[in-house]
Design a protein around this motif. Structure first.
Motif, PDB file in Angstrom:
ATOM      1  N   ASN A  84       0.823  -1.215   0.000  1.00  0.00           N
ATOM      2  CA  ASN A  84       0.000   0.000   0.000  1.00  0.00           C
ATOM      3  C   ASN A  84       0.856   1.265   0.000  1.00  0.00           C
ATOM      4  OD1 ASN A  84      -2.348  -1.523   0.051  1.00  0.00           O
ATOM      5  ND2 ASN A  84      -2.497  -1.502   2.281  1.00  0.00           N
ATOM      6  N   PHE A  85       1.886   1.284   0.840  1.00  0.00           N
ATOM      7  CA  PHE A  85       2.733   2.474   0.944  1.00  0.00           C
ATOM      8  C   PHE A  85       3.465   2.748  -0.373  1.00  0.00           C
ATOM      9  CE2 PHE A  85       6.710   4.669   1.650  1.00  0.00           C
ATOM     10  CZ  PHE A  85       6.355   5.708   2.501  1.00  0.00           C
ATOM     11  N   LEU A  86       4.112   1.732  -0.919  1.00  0.00           N
ATOM     12  CA  LEU A  86       4.903   1.925  -2.134  1.00  0.00           C
ATOM     13  C   LEU A  86       4.019   2.165  -3.355  1.00  0.00           C
ATOM     14  CD1 LEU A  86       7.648  -0.798  -1.529  1.00  0.00           C
ATOM     15  CD2 LEU A  86       7.935   1.683  -1.391  1.00  0.00           C
ATOM     16  N   SER A  87       2.857   1.514  -3.410  1.00  0.00           N
ATOM     17  CA  SER A  87       1.942   1.734  -4.535  1.00  0.00           C
ATOM     18  C   SER A  87       1.477   3.185  -4.570  1.00  0.00           C
ATOM     19  CB  SER A  87       0.729   0.802  -4.425  1.00  0.00           C
ATOM     20  OG  SER A  87       1.106  -0.541  -4.579  1.00  0.00           O
ATOM     21  N   GLU A  88       1.164   3.726  -3.413  1.00  0.00           N
ATOM     22  CA  GLU A  88       0.723   5.118  -3.339  1.00  0.00           C
ATOM     23  C   GLU A  88       1.861   6.072  -3.699  1.00  0.00           C
ATOM     24  OE1 GLU A  88      -1.153   8.293  -0.088  1.00  0.00           O
ATOM     25  OE2 GLU A  88      -1.064   6.158   0.374  1.00  0.00           O
ATOM     26  N   LYS A  89       3.058   5.749  -3.250  1.00  0.00           N
ATOM     27  CA  LYS A  89       4.206   6.619  -3.493  1.00  0.00           C
ATOM     28  C   LYS A  89       4.614   6.608  -4.971  1.00  0.00           C
ATOM     29  CE  LYS A  89       6.945   9.360  -1.214  1.00  0.00           C
ATOM     30  NZ  LYS A  89       6.412  10.450  -0.377  1.00  0.00           N
ATOM     31  N   LEU A  90       4.591   5.441  -5.569  1.00  0.00           N
ATOM     32  CA  LEU A  90       5.048   5.299  -6.955  1.00  0.00           C
ATOM     33  C   LEU A  90       3.922   5.440  -7.978  1.00  0.00           C
ATOM     34  CD1 LEU A  90       7.447   2.275  -6.340  1.00  0.00           C
ATOM     35  CD2 LEU A  90       8.140   4.626  -6.888  1.00  0.00           C
ATOM     36  N   LYS A  91       2.693   5.530  -7.495  1.00  0.00           N
ATOM     37  CA  LYS A  91       1.535   5.693  -8.380  1.00  0.00           C
ATOM     38  C   LYS A  91       1.384   4.526  -9.354  1.00  0.00           C
ATOM     39  CE  LYS A  91       0.982   9.715  -6.470  1.00  0.00           C
ATOM     40  NZ  LYS A  91       0.002   9.819  -5.346  1.00  0.00           N
ATOM     41  N   MET A  92       1.651   3.330  -8.865  1.00  0.00           N
ATOM     42  CA  MET A  92       1.448   2.132  -9.666  1.00  0.00           C
ATOM     43  C   MET A  92       1.386   0.924  -8.744  1.00  0.00           C
ATOM     44  SD  MET A  92       5.077   1.091 -11.427  1.00  0.00           S
ATOM     45  CE  MET A  92       4.836   2.323 -12.684  1.00  0.00           C
ATOM     46  N   VAL A  93       1.009  -0.201  -9.313  1.00  0.00           N
ATOM     47  CA  VAL A  93       0.885  -1.419  -8.515  1.00  0.00           C
ATOM     48  C   VAL A  93       2.258  -1.909  -8.086  1.00  0.00           C
ATOM     49  CG1 VAL A  93       0.148  -3.835  -8.517  1.00  0.00           C
ATOM     50  CG2 VAL A  93      -1.247  -2.095  -9.653  1.00  0.00           C
ATOM     51  N   VAL A  94       2.404  -2.187  -6.789  1.00  0.00           N
ATOM     52  CA  VAL A  94       3.626  -2.773  -6.246  1.00  0.00           C
ATOM     53  C   VAL A  94       3.265  -4.107  -5.608  1.00  0.00           C
ATOM     54  CG1 VAL A  94       5.481  -2.561  -4.549  1.00  0.00           C
ATOM     55  CG2 VAL A  94       4.728  -0.549  -5.826  1.00  0.00           C
ATOM     56  N   GLU A  95       3.981  -5.149  -6.000  1.00  0.00           N
ATOM     57  CA  GLU A  95       3.736  -6.488  -5.469  1.00  0.00           C
ATOM     58  C   GLU A  95       4.916  -6.915  -4.602  1.00  0.00           C
ATOM     59  OE1 GLU A  95       3.515 -11.090  -7.085  1.00  0.00           O
ATOM     60  OE2 GLU A  95       2.911  -9.463  -8.434  1.00  0.00           O
ATOM     61  N   ILE A  96       4.642  -7.341  -3.374  1.00  0.00           N
ATOM     62  CA  ILE A  96       5.672  -7.817  -2.465  1.00  0.00           C
ATOM     63  C   ILE A  96       5.645  -9.336  -2.449  1.00  0.00           C
ATOM     64  CG2 ILE A  96       6.564  -7.799  -0.103  1.00  0.00           C
ATOM     65  CD1 ILE A  96       6.649  -5.069  -1.435  1.00  0.00           C
ATOM     66  N   THR A  97       6.783  -9.966  -2.709  1.00  0.00           N
ATOM     67  CA  THR A  97       6.877 -11.420  -2.667  1.00  0.00           C
ATOM     68  C   THR A  97       7.758 -11.829  -1.488  1.00  0.00           C
ATOM     69  OG1 THR A  97       8.831 -11.578  -4.107  1.00  0.00           O
ATOM     70  CG2 THR A  97       6.676 -11.524  -5.175  1.00  0.00           C
ATOM     71  N   ILE A  98       7.514 -12.999  -0.961  1.00  0.00           N
ATOM     72  CA  ILE A  98       8.297 -13.519   0.163  1.00  0.00           C
ATOM     73  C   ILE A  98       8.897 -14.855  -0.270  1.00  0.00           C
ATOM     74  CG2 ILE A  98       8.262 -14.165   2.597  1.00  0.00           C
ATOM     75  CD1 ILE A  98       5.717 -12.474   2.877  1.00  0.00           C
ATOM     76  N   PRO A  99      10.129 -14.861  -0.746  1.00  0.00           N
ATOM     77  CA  PRO A  99      10.763 -16.086  -1.251  1.00  0.00           C
ATOM     78  C   PRO A  99      11.159 -17.018  -0.111  1.00  0.00           C
ATOM     79  CG  PRO A  99      12.338 -14.305  -1.243  1.00  0.00           C
ATOM     80  CD  PRO A  99      11.024 -13.697  -0.835  1.00  0.00           C
ATOM     81  N   THR A 100      11.500 -18.228  -0.458  1.00  0.00           N
ATOM     82  CA  THR A 100      11.919 -19.205   0.546  1.00  0.00           C
ATOM     83  C   THR A 100      13.424 -19.432   0.552  1.00  0.00           C
ATOM     84  OG1 THR A 100      11.496 -20.980  -1.061  1.00  0.00           O
ATOM     85  CG2 THR A 100       9.722 -20.435   0.487  1.00  0.00           C
ATOM     86  N   SER A 101      14.139 -18.856  -0.419  1.00  0.00           N
ATOM     87  CA  SER A 101      15.592 -19.022  -0.446  1.00  0.00           C
ATOM     88  C   SER A 101      16.244 -17.840  -1.156  1.00  0.00           C
ATOM     89  CB  SER A 101      15.976 -20.321  -1.158  1.00  0.00           C
ATOM     90  OG  SER A 101      15.767 -20.192  -2.558  1.00  0.00           O
ATOM     91  N   PRO A 102      17.490 -17.487  -0.749  1.00  0.00           N
ATOM     92  CA  PRO A 102      18.218 -16.401  -1.410  1.00  0.00           C
ATOM     93  C   PRO A 102      18.484 -16.691  -2.888  1.00  0.00           C
ATOM     94  CG  PRO A 102      19.234 -16.982   0.690  1.00  0.00           C
ATOM     95  CD  PRO A 102      18.230 -18.039   0.394  1.00  0.00           C
ATOM     96  N   ALA A 103      18.687 -17.977  -3.211  1.00  0.00           N
ATOM     97  CA  ALA A 103      18.982 -18.357  -4.599  1.00  0.00           C
ATOM     98  C   ALA A 103      17.845 -17.965  -5.532  1.00  0.00           C
ATOM     99  CB  ALA A 103      19.247 -19.857  -4.688  1.00  0.00           C
ATOM    100  N   SER A 104      16.617 -18.082  -5.060  1.00  0.00           N
ATOM    101  CA  SER A 104      15.479 -17.743  -5.903  1.00  0.00           C
ATOM    102  C   SER A 104      15.427 -16.247  -6.179  1.00  0.00           C
ATOM    103  CB  SER A 104      14.173 -18.201  -5.246  1.00  0.00           C
ATOM    104  OG  SER A 104      13.935 -17.498  -4.034  1.00  0.00           O
TER     105      SER A 104
END
Length: 310
Positions: A69-89
């Motif tokens: 929500n914060f970044l989408s409002e700041k950048l005026k576009m959709v921002v998607e946050i992902t939570i990976p399971t490993s640094p390699a990914s």
């Protein structure tokens, strides 16, 4: 008067042409942005950000919506946050342009920097600084004064993937000429245990299983659920090494300089506009750093690690 009219027209035409060209140029953006007077915009349809990979990604679910929500409002576009399971990914996703920004450990950020996959956008701070100390701890009654006193004794490292609890202590041991191409950690110490974090390494010391442990300095700053105040009171720090670089936000190298700048400004604005969210997501404030200087010791330590006897 009539004889001078053609000359006047000839003089007027170039003037008009110059004026037209001037006003047209005012509407152009050399960085490929929008017209005059409007703010530059990201050249992306959507921004995808990966938080630091952890063993417990569910712990980050609480900040996911807030960040989006914060970044989408700041950048005026959709921002998607992902939570990976490993640094390699995260590394692979930066390389293949599946994500735009990734929160990485210093070691993973350094490797991406060397591969040309991603560059450092910002670093988090620990107690107001973009670095902290790696420490050796033992029981309070022990009389150790440096890691040289631990020769032939059992020790614990917080984990093989820890910068403060393994990489930097090993780099320090090599700089002291205690280990190297012909002397492994297991040659110098009688036993080497790799644990599941700072708290588990400390418990090895308190139980008497090892004489000392290499952990992050901030693990002893205030009581935590993982390491109680009582446990901390039974320990003493007998050596520091480092400094250890803090984690960083890395941005894929294929992004334009304009996009990188706009992303940097958006993340930095969290320090003042949403400090609690920033702290929950990145464990501190965000700060501009020189990427090579920030990761200098980490890069050195990675090279030293390659030369050590396994």
């Amino acid at each position: 008067m009539l004889a001078k009219q053609p000359r006047y027209k000839l003089l007027l035409s170039p003037c008009l042409l110059i004026c037209v060209l001037f006003f047209l140029s005012c509407g152009e953006d050399p960085e490929g942005g929008s017209a005059s007077g409007s703010k530059k915009e990201l050249g992306l349809k959507k921004v995808i950000v990966a938080l630091k990979a952890t063993d417990h990604p569910e712990n980050l679910l609480g900040v996911k919506d807030g960040l989006e929500n914060f970044l989408s409002e700041k950048l005026k576009m959709v921002v998607e946050i992902t939570i990976p399971t490993s640094p390699a990914s995260v590394t692979e996703s930066l390389r293949t342009r599946k994500i735009d920004v990734g929160y990485l450990s210093p070691t993973d950020a350094a490797r991406n920097l060397e591969l040309g996959t991603a560059s450092v956008l910002l670093a988090r701070t620990e107690s107001g600084q973009p670095h902290y100390k790696s420490i050796w701890v033992c029981k309070k009654e022990k009389e150790y004064s440096s890691v040289a006193d631990l020769k032939g004794k059992p020790v614990a490292f917080s984990s093989r993937s820890s910068d403060a609890g393994y990489l930097i202590p090993a780099w320090d041991l090599a700089n002291r000429k205690l280990i190297g191409p012909r002397v492994a950690l297991t040659d110098y110490f009688s036993q080497v245990l790799y644990c599941n974090g700072d708290a588990s390494a400390v418990k090895k010391v308190l139980s008497g299983e090892t004489e000392a442990a290499a952990i992050a300095g901030y693990a002893l700053q205030g009581g935590t659920e993982a390491l109680s105040e009582k446990e901390q009171s039974q320990l003493k720090i007998f050596q520091e090494q480092g400094p250890v670089a803090t984690g960083v936000l890395s941005v894929r190298s294929s992004l334009s300089s304009t996009d990188r700048q706009l992303l940097k400004e958006a993340f930095l604005s969290m320090n003042g506009n949403s400090p609690e969210l920033c702290n929950r997501a990145f464990q501190g404030k965000l700060e501009v750093v020189d990427e090579r200087e920030h990761l200098k010791i980490i890069l050195e330590a990675i090279e030293v690690q390659k030369s050590l006897k396994p």
